[in-house]
Write a protein that holds these residues in place. Structure first.
Motif, PDB file in Angstrom:
ATOM      1  N   VAL A 240       0.829  -1.210   0.000  1.00  0.00           N
ATOM      2  CA  VAL A 240       0.000   0.000   0.000  1.00  0.00           C
ATOM      3  C   VAL A 240       0.863   1.260   0.000  1.00  0.00           C
ATOM      4  CG1 VAL A 240      -1.974  -1.119   1.066  1.00  0.00           C
ATOM      5  CG2 VAL A 240      -0.292   0.001   2.520  1.00  0.00           C
ATOM      6  N   ARG A 241       2.084   1.161   0.536  1.00  0.00           N
ATOM      7  CA  ARG A 241       2.984   2.319   0.474  1.00  0.00           C
ATOM      8  C   ARG A 241       3.334   2.623  -0.981  1.00  0.00           C
ATOM      9  NH1 ARG A 241       8.367   2.261   0.482  1.00  0.00           N
ATOM     10  NH2 ARG A 241       8.452   0.136   1.310  1.00  0.00           N
ATOM     11  N   LEU A 242       3.588   1.595  -1.785  1.00  0.00           N
ATOM     12  CA  LEU A 242       3.891   1.808  -3.194  1.00  0.00           C
ATOM     13  C   LEU A 242       2.634   2.152  -3.990  1.00  0.00           C
ATOM     14  CD1 LEU A 242       6.540  -1.002  -3.737  1.00  0.00           C
ATOM     15  CD2 LEU A 242       6.913   1.455  -3.511  1.00  0.00           C
ATOM     16  N   LEU A 243       1.489   1.636  -3.557  1.00  0.00           N
ATOM     17  CA  LEU A 243       0.224   2.047  -4.167  1.00  0.00           C
ATOM     18  C   LEU A 243       0.030   3.554  -3.994  1.00  0.00           C
ATOM     19  CD1 LEU A 243      -2.676   1.820  -5.258  1.00  0.00           C
ATOM     20  CD2 LEU A 243      -3.381   1.032  -2.990  1.00  0.00           C
ATOM     21  N   HIS A 244       0.307   4.046  -2.793  1.00  0.00           N
ATOM     22  CA  HIS A 244       0.205   5.487  -2.543  1.00  0.00           C
ATOM     23  C   HIS A 244       1.128   6.257  -3.476  1.00  0.00           C
ATOM     24  CE1 HIS A 244       0.564   9.361  -0.483  1.00  0.00           C
ATOM     25  NE2 HIS A 244       1.873   9.186  -0.586  1.00  0.00           N
ATOM     26  N   GLU A 245       2.346   5.757  -3.666  1.00  0.00           N
ATOM     27  CA  GLU A 245       3.313   6.452  -4.517  1.00  0.00           C
ATOM     28  C   GLU A 245       2.804   6.563  -5.947  1.00  0.00           C
ATOM     29  OE1 GLU A 245       7.808   5.484  -6.083  1.00  0.00           O
ATOM     30  OE2 GLU A 245       7.410   5.201  -3.939  1.00  0.00           O
ATOM     31  N   ALA A 246       2.247   5.462  -6.476  1.00  0.00           N
ATOM     32  CA  ALA A 246       1.712   5.479  -7.840  1.00  0.00           C
ATOM     33  C   ALA A 246       0.476   6.363  -7.924  1.00  0.00           C
ATOM     34  CB  ALA A 246       1.390   4.060  -8.285  1.00  0.00           C
ATOM     35  N   LEU A 247      -0.385   6.286  -6.911  1.00  0.00           N
ATOM     36  CA  LEU A 247      -1.602   7.107  -6.891  1.00  0.00           C
ATOM     37  C   LEU A 247      -1.250   8.585  -6.888  1.00  0.00           C
ATOM     38  CD1 LEU A 247      -4.700   7.436  -6.512  1.00  0.00           C
ATOM     39  CD2 LEU A 247      -4.273   7.312  -4.037  1.00  0.00           C
ATOM     40  N   THR A 248      -0.250   8.956  -6.091  1.00  0.00           N
ATOM     41  CA  THR A 248       0.171  10.360  -6.012  1.00  0.00           C
ATOM     42  C   THR A 248       0.608  10.871  -7.376  1.00  0.00           C
ATOM     43  OG1 THR A 248       0.874  10.072  -3.710  1.00  0.00           O
ATOM     44  CG2 THR A 248       1.769  11.955  -4.896  1.00  0.00           C
ATOM     45  N   ALA A 249       1.335  10.036  -8.110  1.00  0.00           N
ATOM     46  CA  ALA A 249       1.786  10.430  -9.450  1.00  0.00           C
ATOM     47  C   ALA A 249       0.610  10.571 -10.412  1.00  0.00           C
ATOM     48  CB  ALA A 249       2.785   9.403  -9.979  1.00  0.00           C
ATOM     49  N   GLU A 250      -0.381   9.708 -10.250  1.00  0.00           N
ATOM     50  CA  GLU A 250      -1.509   9.708 -11.180  1.00  0.00           C
ATOM     51  C   GLU A 250      -2.469  10.875 -10.945  1.00  0.00           C
ATOM     52  OE1 GLU A 250      -3.372   5.884 -11.156  1.00  0.00           O
ATOM     53  OE2 GLU A 250      -1.545   4.829 -11.769  1.00  0.00           O
ATOM     54  N   VAL A 251      -2.571  11.353  -9.715  1.00  0.00           N
ATOM     55  CA  VAL A 251      -3.495  12.464  -9.441  1.00  0.00           C
ATOM     56  C   VAL A 251      -2.783  13.807  -9.388  1.00  0.00           C
ATOM     57  CG1 VAL A 251      -5.066  10.941  -8.188  1.00  0.00           C
ATOM     58  CG2 VAL A 251      -3.339  12.245  -6.917  1.00  0.00           C
ATOM     59  N   ALA A 252      -1.489  13.820  -9.702  1.00  0.00           N
ATOM     60  CA  ALA A 252      -0.730  15.075  -9.638  1.00  0.00           C
ATOM     61  C   ALA A 252      -1.294  16.130 -10.584  1.00  0.00           C
ATOM     62  CB  ALA A 252       0.739  14.805  -9.963  1.00  0.00           C
ATOM     63  N   GLN A 253      -1.972  15.684 -11.623  1.00  0.00           N
ATOM     64  CA  GLN A 253      -2.540  16.631 -12.597  1.00  0.00           C
ATOM     65  C   GLN A 253      -3.753  17.375 -12.050  1.00  0.00           C
ATOM     66  OE1 GLN A 253      -4.571  14.530 -15.910  1.00  0.00           O
ATOM     67  NE2 GLN A 253      -4.078  12.645 -14.787  1.00  0.00           N
ATOM     68  N   TYR A 254      -4.322  16.864 -10.936  1.00  0.00           N
ATOM     69  CA  TYR A 254      -5.491  17.492 -10.336  1.00  0.00           C
ATOM     70  C   TYR A 254      -5.052  18.312  -9.122  1.00  0.00           C
ATOM     71  CZ  TYR A 254      -7.560  13.758 -13.126  1.00  0.00           C
ATOM     72  OH  TYR A 254      -7.879  12.906 -14.147  1.00  0.00           O
ATOM     73  N   LYS A 255      -5.150  19.615  -9.222  1.00  0.00           N
ATOM     74  CA  LYS A 255      -4.571  20.515  -8.223  1.00  0.00           C
ATOM     75  C   LYS A 255      -5.109  20.281  -6.818  1.00  0.00           C
ATOM     76  CE  LYS A 255      -6.017  24.729  -7.968  1.00  0.00           C
ATOM     77  NZ  LYS A 255      -6.325  26.174  -8.175  1.00  0.00           N
ATOM     78  N   ASP A 256      -6.400  20.046  -6.676  1.00  0.00           N
ATOM     79  CA  ASP A 256      -7.016  19.976  -5.343  1.00  0.00           C
ATOM     80  C   ASP A 256      -7.375  18.555  -4.919  1.00  0.00           C
ATOM     81  OD1 ASP A 256      -6.765  22.634  -4.675  1.00  0.00           O
ATOM     82  OD2 ASP A 256      -8.643  23.200  -5.648  1.00  0.00           O
ATOM     83  N   ILE A 257      -6.679  17.566  -5.456  1.00  0.00           N
ATOM     84  CA  ILE A 257      -6.812  16.191  -4.951  1.00  0.00           C
ATOM     85  C   ILE A 257      -5.483  15.828  -4.305  1.00  0.00           C
ATOM     86  CG2 ILE A 257      -7.145  13.770  -5.532  1.00  0.00           C
ATOM     87  CD1 ILE A 257      -9.072  14.598  -7.661  1.00  0.00           C
ATOM     88  N   LYS A 258      -5.523  15.625  -3.000  1.00  0.00           N
ATOM     89  CA  LYS A 258      -4.309  15.415  -2.219  1.00  0.00           C
ATOM     90  C   LYS A 258      -4.223  13.970  -1.722  1.00  0.00           C
ATOM     91  CE  LYS A 258      -3.329  19.749  -2.664  1.00  0.00           C
ATOM     92  NZ  LYS A 258      -2.192  20.194  -3.519  1.00  0.00           N
ATOM     93  N   THR A 259      -3.010  13.485  -1.624  1.00  0.00           N
ATOM     94  CA  THR A 259      -2.775  12.149  -1.078  1.00  0.00           C
ATOM     95  C   THR A 259      -1.880  12.259   0.150  1.00  0.00           C
ATOM     96  OG1 THR A 259      -0.861  11.802  -2.537  1.00  0.00           O
ATOM     97  CG2 THR A 259      -3.011  11.027  -3.323  1.00  0.00           C
TER      98      THR A 259
END
Length: 356
Positions: A240-259
């Motif tokens: 899940v730590r690596l899932l978070h890392e991938a998720l963070t990269a994928e939502v980086a394009q959305y300014k107000d979605i934070k991980t």
């Protein structure tokens, strides 16, 4: 000598010196002479005592205060560059979903946000131990995608589009690899890992449409190290730590979605009941209220990032870069491979789809 009564009105039976640990010392230092305001007090005091700028105590203290300030500013700049500006947080418009929220850390967070007026949904196979205003319970095996899809539709219809998702559900069996049976291994990864995928798939599209959201992933300091009798748990938390890392990269394009990634050490919840930390000074057991407070401050601030505590949780990753002989020595001296010998965990009936 015993510690004074706690704010809740109860008195701890622990000796007062047992409350002293390295994290407390670091916290005191961070808020005094390692903080810019504290650091500048010394040169200002010396100046008020008529010290001149060419006097070594004064210019030395100014240099120290400048370095502390520079470090503090660099940390602030680093967070801003790494995670961007914080997103607006309005409790009247936020809807919270917390998995594994029937007890422990998840329930505590749900209770506080419920009392603050947020609409809160708890997803768990067990009913919460207490009823709290604004907190709705949805019976759901979060490791089962079909159940998550069904329940997610109910949550959206009844409470509105969730804007905060806390993936907190977890189980720990405390057995060796050979003693773990197939059902227990599957339950660990269903609850600890796959549940994160299922809830993200169901709730993230709505956050993207609403143009705001915070996804909190509860990992563990054990995601960096696998002690005896923790093979399934450590592996799942690393996943899940690596899932978070991938998720963070994928939502980086959305300014107000934070991980937000949370990697705590041992918390005094039923999940690891019976386990005693080898050193309370270097590896203190965390209280759920302290962990919940840090998570909620981050959510309320609308920031992204990583929360790692106690202090050793921030540095445990360094072990991987050390020679193997030193790694084995550190494991031996820390006692991490013997800590699970006293593991009791939750009652067997509650150890299938549990919570932190």
């Amino acid at each position: 000598m015993e510690a004074p009564p706690t704010p809740s009105g109860f008195q701890t039976d622990k000796p007062i010196l047992s409350l002293l640990n390295i994290d407390l010392l670091v916290q005191v230092a961070s808020n005094t002479f390692l903080h810019p305001l504290g650091a500048w007090m010394l040169p200002l005091s010396l100046r008020s005592l008529t010290f001149q700028y060419h006097h070594p105590p004064l210019w030395g203290s100014i240099l120290y205060a400048a370095l502390v300030t520079l470090y503090w500013l660099s940390q602030t700049l680093n967070r801003r560059l790494a995670y961007g500006a914080s997103r607006p947080f309005d409790k009247t418009e936020e809807v919270l979903v917390v998995t594994g929220g029937a007890s422990g850390l998840g329930l505590l967070i749900a209770q506080v946000y419920g009392m603050r007026g947020l609409s809160v949904a708890i997803l768990d196979v067990n009913k919460p131990e207490v009823h709290v205003r604004n907190v709705q319970f949805y019976k759901c095996d979060v490791g089962n995608y079909e159940e998550v899809k069904t329940v997610s539709r109910r949550v959206i219809e009844e409470l509105g589009q969730p804007t905060i998702l806390i993936n907190n559900a977890a189980v720990a069996h405390g057995k060796t690899i050979l003693d773990l049976n197939a059902t227990e291994i599957r339950s660990t990864f269903d609850s600890n890992v796959l549940s994160n995928f299922w809830t993200i798939k169901e709730f993230l599209p709505g956050m993207i449409e609403a143009k705001k959201g915070t996804i909190v992933t509860i990992s563990s300091a054990l995601s960096h190290i696998g002690p005896k009798q923790c093979a399934d748990y450590s592996a799942s938390k690393a996943a899940v730590r690596l899932l978070h890392e991938a998720l963070t990269a994928e939502v980086a394009q959305y300014k107000d979605i934070k991980t937000l990634l949370v990697c705590p050490g041992q918390i005094s919840t039923p999940l690891f009941d019976g386990v005693e930390t080898p050193s309370n000074f270097f590896a203190p057991i965390l209280e759920p209220v302290d962990v919940a407070k840090e998570i909620m401050v981050a959510i309320d601030s609308g920031i992204a990032g990583t929360l790692e505590f106690p202090l050793y949780a921030r540095w445990i990753v360094v072990m991987q870069a050390l020679p193997v002989s030193i790694q084995r020595f550190l494991r031996w001296i820390s006692g991490c491979d013997e800590a699970m010998k006293t593991f009791r965990g939750r009652h067997p009936t509650n150890n299938v789809k549990g919570k932190n």
